[in-house]
Design an enzyme around this catalytic site. Sequence first.
Site, short mmCIF file in Angstrom:
data_model
loop_
_atom_site.label_atom_id
_atom_site.label_comp_id
_atom_site.label_asym_id
_atom_site.label_seq_id
_atom_site.Cartn_x
_atom_site.Cartn_y
_atom_site.Cartn_z
N GLN A 100 0.86 -1.19 0.00
CA GLN A 100 0.00 0.00 0.00
C GLN A 100 0.90 1.24 0.00
O GLN A 100 1.06 1.92 1.01
CB GLN A 100 -0.90 -0.01 1.23
CG GLN A 100 -1.78 -1.27 1.33
CD GLN A 100 -2.51 -1.35 2.64
OE1 GLN A 100 -3.27 -0.45 2.99
NE2 GLN A 100 -2.28 -2.42 3.39
N HIS A 133 8.98 -3.49 -1.42
CA HIS A 133 8.06 -3.76 -2.52
C HIS A 133 8.14 -2.66 -3.58
O HIS A 133 7.96 -2.92 -4.77
CB HIS A 133 6.63 -3.88 -1.98
CG HIS A 133 5.63 -4.30 -3.01
ND1 HIS A 133 5.68 -5.53 -3.64
CD2 HIS A 133 4.57 -3.65 -3.54
CE1 HIS A 133 4.69 -5.62 -4.50
NE2 HIS A 133 4.00 -4.50 -4.46
N LYS A 195 -0.35 -9.92 -16.30
CA LYS A 195 -1.50 -10.53 -15.63
C LYS A 195 -2.59 -9.50 -15.42
O LYS A 195 -2.35 -8.30 -15.33
CB LYS A 195 -1.08 -11.12 -14.27
CG LYS A 195 -0.72 -10.09 -13.22
CD LYS A 195 -0.32 -10.74 -11.90
CE LYS A 195 0.06 -9.66 -10.88
NZ LYS A 195 0.53 -10.23 -9.60
N ASP A 221 10.81 -12.26 -8.09
CA ASP A 221 9.78 -11.43 -7.46
C ASP A 221 10.26 -11.05 -6.06
O ASP A 221 11.19 -11.67 -5.53
CB ASP A 221 8.45 -12.17 -7.38
CG ASP A 221 7.25 -11.23 -7.42
OD1 ASP A 221 7.45 -10.00 -7.31
OD2 ASP A 221 6.11 -11.71 -7.55
N THR A 226 0.02 -15.73 -1.60
CA THR A 226 -0.75 -16.97 -1.79
C THR A 226 -0.15 -17.85 -2.88
O THR A 226 -0.62 -18.96 -3.09
CB THR A 226 -2.21 -16.66 -2.14
OG1 THR A 226 -2.25 -15.92 -3.37
CG2 THR A 226 -2.88 -15.84 -1.04
N ALA A 227 0.85 -17.35 -3.59
CA ALA A 227 1.56 -18.07 -4.67
C ALA A 227 0.69 -18.31 -5.90
O ALA A 227 1.07 -19.07 -6.78
CB ALA A 227 2.14 -19.39 -4.16
#
Length: 314
Positions: A100, A133, A195, A221, A226-227
Amino acid sequence: MEQSLPPFKIFAGTNSRYMAEEICQELGVELGKMNTQRFADGEFEVSYEESIRGREVYLVQSTFPNSDNLMELLLMIDAAKRASAKSIVAVIPYFGWARQDRKDKPRVSIAAKLVSDLLTTAGVDRVITMDLHADQIQGFFNVPVDHLYASSVFIPYIQSLNLDNLVIATPDVGGAKRANNYAKYLDVPLVLCHKQRAKANVVANMTVIGDVQDKNVILVDDMVDTAGTITKAADLMMSKGAKSVRALCSHAIMSDPASERVDACSLSEMIFTNSIPYNKDCKKCTIISVAKLFADTIRRVHSNESISSQYLIK
């Protein structure tokens, strides 16, 4: 080490003690004594069991879910400030809430900025973290941020595999810069996955941009939750003729059912760092320690030396 360097102390949050112990072993120092008392209602209290007056204090704690880890770090910082520590450095291998980092739709919070403000208000003087991130999160802080890169441990591991026809890939275009840095350093082609999400943690569809026929693919990555994305990308690469697919991911969040998805998908191997404790049974997972990376950085920060020389790529 204690005699040759000005005094400093390293303390650990409850769920990052394993990392702090490895860092202390690399530095040849003892882990500081700290106690966390928990009350029946879930509230907890942090106290240092030794004097830290006038000492440089390094607090090791990743802020992965749940929020108790972040709250414990804030209490550690506050307690150190009130105990008259000379300086307080938060060593955060995994900086949570970092997804975020901007307003991508109306009426949402920017949690990464909020967390940086909380840490600064609590009294931190410096932050050492790894593979944020988004790089711009460094700018959310008004204190120095040492941003480390897991590439310094991942690159030697990739080279040790001796893979021919190597291709670096990214499971989404958001990670293109990170993957491109690996591809440039290794002098190999870059492949992108595009994606579209139906909602958070749910991938609607995915396409591959680039050639993976008869290639050994390494997906890069910064985190795996959750893969869903990375396993879908691996299966798609194999369907396009890839010889093998591996994944490098800095932070193993691995929320259920991630481990089962990894075992069931086409990935040959999933490689993580130990920035987050991962204790689930997944035969394809390989964990690489970054304790030496953080220990070297603490030593250099403590001695006022440059840390950029230990980066392989950024």
